[in-house]
Design a protein around this motif. Structure first.
Motif, short mmCIF file in Angstrom:
data_model
loop_
_atom_site.label_atom_id
_atom_site.label_comp_id
_atom_site.label_asym_id
_atom_site.label_seq_id
_atom_site.Cartn_x
_atom_site.Cartn_y
_atom_site.Cartn_z
N ILE A 110 -48.45 114.07 1.75
CA ILE A 110 -47.69 113.01 1.48
C ILE A 110 -48.55 111.71 2.01
CG2 ILE A 110 -45.64 111.58 2.16
CD1 ILE A 110 -44.33 114.34 2.95
N THR B 117 -52.43 91.69 10.26
CA THR B 117 -53.73 91.17 9.22
C THR B 117 -53.68 89.87 9.02
OG1 THR B 117 -54.66 92.12 7.45
CG2 THR B 117 -52.32 91.38 6.91
N ALA C 218 -51.78 108.94 -0.05
CA ALA C 218 -52.92 108.83 -0.67
C ALA C 218 -53.84 107.76 -0.04
CB ALA C 218 -52.86 108.94 -2.17
N ALA D 263 -49.41 112.15 5.88
CA ALA D 263 -50.27 110.92 6.23
C ALA D 263 -49.67 109.43 5.62
CB ALA D 263 -51.51 111.53 5.42
N TYR E 130 -59.09 102.75 9.15
CA TYR E 130 -59.49 103.71 7.93
C TYR E 130 -60.15 104.94 8.29
CZ TYR E 130 -58.71 99.05 5.93
OH TYR E 130 -58.58 97.74 5.60
N TYR F 165 -49.72 88.57 8.11
CA TYR F 165 -48.30 89.13 8.52
C TYR F 165 -48.62 90.46 9.57
CZ TYR F 165 -49.18 92.99 5.11
OH TYR F 165 -50.01 94.22 4.59
N GLY G 36 -53.86 110.36 10.40
CA GLY G 36 -53.92 109.21 10.23
C GLY G 36 -52.99 108.46 11.29
N ILE H 244 -46.89 94.19 10.80
CA ILE H 244 -46.19 95.26 10.00
C ILE H 244 -45.76 96.36 11.19
CG2 ILE H 244 -48.20 96.67 9.48
CD1 ILE H 244 -46.60 97.33 6.95
#
Ligand SMILES: Cc1cc2nc3c(=O)[nH]c(=O)nc-3n(C[C@H](O)[C@H](O)[C@H](O)COP(=O)(O)OP(=O)(O)OC[C@H]3O[C@@H](n4cnc5c(N)ncnc54)[C@H](O)[C@@H]3O)c2cc1C
Length: 596
Positions: free
Chosen positions: A9, A197, A11, A150, A372, A336, A364, A338
């Protein structure tokens, strides 16, 4: 009902590596994502690598992962960070073309045998005996033998810009609410984390004459030892600074900051603070660095690194107008924050499988990390282990003594994390052994043994390893009057390999990688030997296994806190037990006596 061996789950950076590893090991794999065009998306800085992170990408590449090759192919600029410092802290960082990176990753997934890609949100997961059953937003049902979660920053994702907030994933994509409920029903402990970010601006509206140009290294190193195609690497970044006027605008609007008004509940990354956090926490600092980074060759969008924020959009525009070169900058996307759900990683084992939910793996950001690179290596480990377990093969477990991947996973599952965890060289007690330059020498054997490194790649690696060995031997057994070995001459700080070998006419035209490694191993021989001894000592405790079914609450010689922590974490060996916070050396001694 659809069937597969492994469902992944996500990509993103974790899901991509998990799906590729599982499929390349022969498992029938399906990879779900909310938006296929966002496969391999970089919702934050368009860069791969950096301190500690560069080592992760190199280690992943040595094992047979994908990120290094994709970064080399889509790199805009490459720089070796800390090149003036010791080899233990040198790390490669590449500015990457965000759009091309997504295309490259999506195409790699599409080309992979045994792998099916699906654009569909998974809205529920339930256990059916040995099998897992997933349901998508379209009502399709999938039965699979193992699942890798993920889900990144999407689980109950909520984006916040000043007073405005909404249920959303990154970059305006929809979030994933029901899966979070489903995981909670399965008994997963979910926490609320946050990250942020900076804004993006249009290059046409930026005055670069007021900034410092930041060039890349030329020639530059790359991430992959398999020599994937290189890009120009000649696109520049720019450096500018905030100033007292910027800080005044921020201070004057802190009451409108969701961070300070209590709207944001999620815990953010200490090592990636927002600009408002920096201004408050480091009030004595007159200015903060901002790197203006390109996001791609075919876009005018620029990333304002170091300016992450959740202040209102109008305040962000006012802040930018105070910065040299950005006075007229047009914001294309506001900064923003998150918030999102993620699991408590102490519920996972060293294979990243859920201890309480067999054949369910986490990877992750979902595991409480940020970045990343951190995501990609976990995806690789989780995907490979999901396949290896289904094939009744030995699990792929990397120890702290193997490299940064081992340190990352051990920190997560043994110590846990109370904020988004990012890798740093200071977290690795063996960092002189685990350098950027020797990831393949440390891990390629493992990648080959697992089956994710091809025979051809391995043969090339063996040739390099042998060449290094031969060169070290040659330098140790070549003497110059009055009987000093070249190796001893090389140990002298004033001597470098290139100059000394040229002076002595001993050049063999070896590749820079081989000569660099030979020089380093000779020059740092003493330090390396000491760390190797420490690593051996570490492995001694690591190899002393603990029974899986031990009842720690029944061991009266252990302190109460230790009994509780050991029962919760259920360490696999004495080494891991000794790293659990709240377990003292005397508890370890008591446990050793009990086990004996
Ligand atoms: C706003 C923001 C700021 C960030 N700031 C930083 C930073 O400062 N430093 C840093 O190192 N990192 C930062 N990151 C983190 C970085 O983006 C992530 O670490 C990285 O992308 C995580 O990779 P991942 O694979 O775990 O998840 P992601 O890349 O987020 O991918 C998640 C994938 O899961 C899929 N998905 C989720 N739920 C479902 C579902 N129910 N069904 C199907 N598919 C699903 C999504 O479609 C996506 O493909 C930031 C991220 C964001 C969003």
């Amino acid at each position: 009902m659809n069937h597969c061996d492994i469902a992944v789950i996500g990509a993103g950076h974790a899901g991509t590596e998990a799906a590729l590893a599982a499929a390349r090991l022969g498992s029938d794999t399906i990879c779900f994502t909310i938006n296929l065009d966002a496969a391999g998306n970089m919702p934050c800085n368009p860069a791969i690598g950096g301190t500690g992170k560069g080592q992760l990408v190199r280690e992943l590449d040595a094992l047979g992962g994908e990120m290094g090759r994709a970064a080399d192919k889509c790199g805009l600029q490459f720089r070796m960070l800390n090149s003036a410092k010791g080899p233990a802290v040198r790390s490669l960082r590449a500015q990457v073309d965000r759009g091309r990176y997504r295309e490259t990753i999506k195409h790699t997934l599409e080309l992979c045998q045994n792998l099916r890609l699906k654009q569909a949100e998974v809205v529920s997961i339930s256990g059916k005996g040995e099998m897992w059953e997933l349901t998508t937003e379209f009502g399709e049902r999938y039965r699979c033998r193992a699942v890798v979660i993920a889900s990144g920053t999407y689980l109950k994702g909520k984006t916040i810009v000043g007073e405005a907030s909404r249920a959303s994933g990154p970059d305006g994509m929809h979030n994933s609410e029901p899966l979070s409920e489903s995981l909670a029903e399965l008994g997963c402990t979910l926490r609320r984390f946050k990250t942020g970010t900076p804004p993006r601006v249009n290059a046409r509206t930026v005055d670069f004459s007021k900034m410092e140009r930041q060039r890349g290294d030329e020639p530059h190193q790359v991430f992959s030892v398999d020599g994937s195609p290189q890009c120009s690497g000649e696109i520049d970044c720019w450096l500018t600074y905030t100033n007292e006027r910027t800080h005044e605008v921020i201070r004057a609007n802190l009451h409108r900051s969701p961070l300070y008004s209590g709207v944001i509940h999620g815990v953010g990354p200490r090592y990636c603070p927002s600009i408002e956090d920096k201004v408050v926490r480091f009030a004595d600092k007159l200015r903060h660095q901002l790197f203006i980074e390109p996001m791609g060759e075919n876009t005018e969008e620029l990333y304002v690194q170091g300016f992450s924020s959740s202040l209102p959009a109008d305040v962000q525009a006012e802040m930018l107008r105070t910065i040299p070169g950005l006075e007229n900058a047009e914001i294309t996307r506001p900064a923003y924050a998150i918030e999102y759900d993620c699991i408590d990683p102490t519920e996972l084992s060293l294979t990243l499988e859920c201890k309480a939910l067999p054949n369910l793996y986490g990877a992750g950001q979902f595991n409480g990390t940020s970045g990343y690179e951190e995501a990609a290596v976990q995806g690789f480990i989780a995907g490979a282990n999901a396949a290896l377990k289904l094939q009744s093969r030995e699990p792929l477990i990397l120890r702290r003594s193997d490299g940064y991947i081992g340190v990352l996973i051990d920190d997560l599952v043994t110590k846990g994390t109370s904020e988004p965890y990012r890798v740093m060289t200071s977290r690795n007690e063996f960092r002189l052994l685990h350098r950027h330059d020797n990831a393949d020498l440390r891990l390629r054997d493992i990648g080959y043994a697992v089956g994710l490194v091809s025979g051809e790649q391995y043969a090339k690696f063996e040739a390099k390893r042998d060449a290094i060995k031969r060169e070290i031997e040659r330098l140790r057994t070549t003497f110059v009057p009055p009987g000093t070995s070249v190796a001893d001459l090389l140990k002298r700080p004033e001597n470098s390999y290139d100059t000394l070998i040229a002076q002595l006419g001993l050049s063999l035209g070896l590749s820079p990688e081989v000569s660099y490694e030979a020089e380093l191993i000779i020059k740092y021989e003493g330090y390396l030997k000491r760390q190797e001894r420490e690593a051996e000592e570490f492995k001694r405790l690591e190899n002393r296994k603990l029974p899986a079914d031990i009842d720690y609450t029944a061991i009266s010689t252990l302190r109460l806190e230790a009994r509780q922590k050991l029962n919760a974490i259920r360490p696999e060996n004495f080494g891991q037990a000794s790293r659990i916070s709240g377990v003292s050396p005397s508890d370890i001694t008591a446990l050793m006596i009990y086990c004996r």
